[in-house]
Write a protein that holds these residues in place. Structure first.
Motif, PDB file in Angstrom:
ATOM      1  N   ILE A  29      56.208  76.148  58.894  1.00  0.00           N
ATOM      2  CA  ILE A  29      56.730  75.050  59.719  1.00  0.00           C
ATOM      3  C   ILE A  29      57.853  74.569  59.357  1.00  0.00           C
ATOM      4  N   VAL A  30      58.833  74.749  60.391  1.00  0.00           N
ATOM      5  CA  VAL A  30      60.306  74.283  60.287  1.00  0.00           C
ATOM      6  C   VAL A  30      60.511  72.894  60.505  1.00  0.00           C
ATOM      7  N   GLN A  31      60.892  71.916  59.618  1.00  0.00           N
ATOM      8  CA  GLN A  31      61.023  70.630  59.790  1.00  0.00           C
ATOM      9  C   GLN A  31      62.473  70.083  60.090  1.00  0.00           C
ATOM     10  N   LYS A  32      62.533  69.214  60.940  1.00  0.00           N
ATOM     11  CA  LYS A  32      63.804  68.801  61.677  1.00  0.00           C
ATOM     12  C   LYS A  32      64.090  67.693  60.352  1.00  0.00           C
ATOM     13  N   GLN A  33      65.429  67.650  59.910  1.00  0.00           N
ATOM     14  CA  GLN A  33      66.070  66.907  58.932  1.00  0.00           C
ATOM     15  C   GLN A  33      66.181  65.629  59.753  1.00  0.00           C
ATOM     16  N   ALA A  34      65.837  64.428  58.967  1.00  0.00           N
ATOM     17  CA  ALA A  34      66.295  63.069  59.570  1.00  0.00           C
ATOM     18  C   ALA A  34      67.769  62.798  59.834  1.00  0.00           C
ATOM     19  N   GLY A  35      67.912  62.536  60.906  1.00  0.00           N
ATOM     20  CA  GLY A  35      69.305  62.247  61.438  1.00  0.00           C
ATOM     21  C   GLY A  35      69.725  63.355  61.938  1.00  0.00           C
ATOM     22  N   GLY A  36      69.487  64.646  61.727  1.00  0.00           N
ATOM     23  CA  GLY A  36      70.046  65.850  62.496  1.00  0.00           C
ATOM     24  C   GLY A  36      70.124  65.804  63.808  1.00  0.00           C
ATOM     25  N   LYS A  37      71.198  66.337  64.436  1.00  0.00           N
ATOM     26  CA  LYS A  37      71.274  66.290  65.913  1.00  0.00           C
ATOM     27  C   LYS A  37      71.692  67.721  66.233  1.00  0.00           C
ATOM     28  N   ASN A  38      70.960  68.309  67.215  1.00  0.00           N
ATOM     29  CA  ASN A  38      71.687  69.654  67.980  1.00  0.00           C
ATOM     30  C   ASN A  38      71.734  70.697  66.933  1.00  0.00           C
ATOM     31  N   THR A  39      70.971  70.705  65.998  1.00  0.00           N
ATOM     32  CA  THR A  39      70.964  71.713  65.051  1.00  0.00           C
ATOM     33  C   THR A  39      70.288  73.018  65.309  1.00  0.00           C
ATOM     34  N   LYS A  40      71.067  74.237  66.017  1.00  0.00           N
ATOM     35  CA  LYS A  40      70.614  75.608  66.205  1.00  0.00           C
ATOM     36  C   LYS A  40      70.082  76.507  65.010  1.00  0.00           C
ATOM     37  N   TYR A  41      68.954  77.039  65.304  1.00  0.00           N
ATOM     38  CA  TYR A  41      68.300  77.674  64.193  1.00  0.00           C
ATOM     39  C   TYR A  41      67.727  79.136  64.768  1.00  0.00           C
ATOM     40  N   THR A  42      67.646  79.949  64.123  1.00  0.00           N
ATOM     41  CA  THR A  42      67.173  81.246  64.105  1.00  0.00           C
ATOM     42  C   THR A  42      65.818  81.434  63.085  1.00  0.00           C
ATOM     43  N   VAL A  43      64.649  81.908  63.405  1.00  0.00           N
ATOM     44  CA  VAL A  43      63.711  82.367  62.434  1.00  0.00           C
ATOM     45  C   VAL A  43      63.352  84.028  63.026  1.00  0.00           C
ATOM     46  N   ASN A  44      63.433  84.675  61.784  1.00  0.00           N
ATOM     47  CA  ASN A  44      63.246  86.197  61.923  1.00  0.00           C
ATOM     48  C   ASN A  44      61.896  86.388  61.026  1.00  0.00           C
ATOM     49  N   PHE A  45      60.926  87.035  61.557  1.00  0.00           N
ATOM     50  CA  PHE A  45      60.023  87.645  60.821  1.00  0.00           C
ATOM     51  C   PHE A  45      59.901  89.106  60.648  1.00  0.00           C
ATOM     52  N   HIS A  46      59.775  89.675  59.367  1.00  0.00           N
ATOM     53  CA  HIS A  46      59.558  91.217  59.597  1.00  0.00           C
ATOM     54  C   HIS A  46      58.356  91.432  58.645  1.00  0.00           C
ATOM     55  N   PHE A  47      57.727  92.540  59.370  1.00  0.00           N
ATOM     56  CA  PHE A  47      56.430  92.995  58.478  1.00  0.00           C
ATOM     57  C   PHE A  47      56.693  94.381  58.564  1.00  0.00           C
ATOM     58  N   PRO A  48      55.870  94.875  57.237  1.00  0.00           N
ATOM     59  CA  PRO A  48      55.797  96.268  56.841  1.00  0.00           C
ATOM     60  C   PRO A  48      55.321  97.123  58.166  1.00  0.00           C
ATOM     61  N   ASP A  49      55.625  98.150  58.236  1.00  0.00           N
ATOM     62  CA  ASP A  49      54.807  99.331  59.299  1.00  0.00           C
ATOM     63  C   ASP A  49      53.458  99.359  59.380  1.00  0.00           C
ATOM     64  N   THR A  50      53.045  99.060  57.796  1.00  0.00           N
ATOM     65  CA  THR A  50      51.516  99.219  57.784  1.00  0.00           C
ATOM     66  C   THR A  50      50.719  97.949  58.755  1.00  0.00           C
ATOM     67  N   LEU A  51      51.475  97.040  59.130  1.00  0.00           N
ATOM     68  CA  LEU A  51      50.848  95.731  59.711  1.00  0.00           C
ATOM     69  C   LEU A  51      51.274  95.836  61.322  1.00  0.00           C
ATOM     70  N   SER A  52      50.390  95.454  62.201  1.00  0.00           N
ATOM     71  CA  SER A  52      50.957  95.189  63.572  1.00  0.00           C
ATOM     72  C   SER A  52      50.544  93.852  63.952  1.00  0.00           C
ATOM     73  N   ILE A  53      51.494  93.262  64.776  1.00  0.00           N
ATOM     74  CA  ILE A  53      51.298  91.992  65.336  1.00  0.00           C
ATOM     75  C   ILE A  53      50.553  91.790  66.296  1.00  0.00           C
ATOM     76  N   GLN A  54      49.594  90.771  66.148  1.00  0.00           N
ATOM     77  CA  GLN A  54      48.396  90.717  67.364  1.00  0.00           C
ATOM     78  C   GLN A  54      48.787  89.533  68.178  1.00  0.00           C
ATOM     79  N   GLU A  55      49.094  88.628  67.753  1.00  0.00           N
ATOM     80  CA  GLU A  55      49.204  87.275  68.431  1.00  0.00           C
ATOM     81  C   GLU A  55      50.571  86.557  67.759  1.00  0.00           C
ATOM     82  N   THR A  56      51.038  85.766  68.658  1.00  0.00           N
ATOM     83  CA  THR A  56      52.210  84.867  68.113  1.00  0.00           C
ATOM     84  C   THR A  56      52.094  83.416  68.770  1.00  0.00           C
ATOM     85  N   PHE A  57      52.643  82.380  68.216  1.00  0.00           N
ATOM     86  CA  PHE A  57      52.727  81.274  68.759  1.00  0.00           C
ATOM     87  C   PHE A  57      54.015  80.654  68.229  1.00  0.00           C
TER      88      PHE A  57
END
Length: 87
Positions: A29-57
């Motif tokens: 969960i990424v939470q908005k900071q109180a009073g923050g406006k128009n904050t651009k963000y990027t989230v990256n997830f990296h997994f080892p090759d031994t795992l496969s990504i099945q579903e995302t939300f």
């Protein structure tokens, strides 16, 4: 940070446990900071090759299969929930 200034921050987090080969749901969960406006963000997830990504939300996360990673960028207007099932 002075009014009108922008700064970037990179936060790296490694899970304190190993994910086994069963289906596992990872949440963030990424939470908005109180009073923050128009904050651009990027989230990256990296997994080892031994795992496969099945579903995302949200479903519109960008998948880079060759790097076994996901990326999501947006403007922070509300708290954002991420869910990823790996196997």
């Amino acid at each position: 940070i002075k009014p009108g200034e922008t700064k970037s921050a990179v936060v790296r987090y490694k899970l304190p446990f190993s994910i086994n080969s069963k289906n596992v749901l990872y949440n963030l969960i990424v939470q908005k900071q109180a009073g923050g406006k128009n904050t651009k963000y990027t989230v990256n997830f990296h997994f080892p090759d031994t795992l496969s990504i099945q579903e995302t939300f949200p479903r519109n996360m960008l998948l880079d299969a060759s790097a076994n990673s996901l990326e999501y960028s947006d403007i922070m207007t509300v708290d954002k929930f991420f869910g990823i099932v790996v196997k």
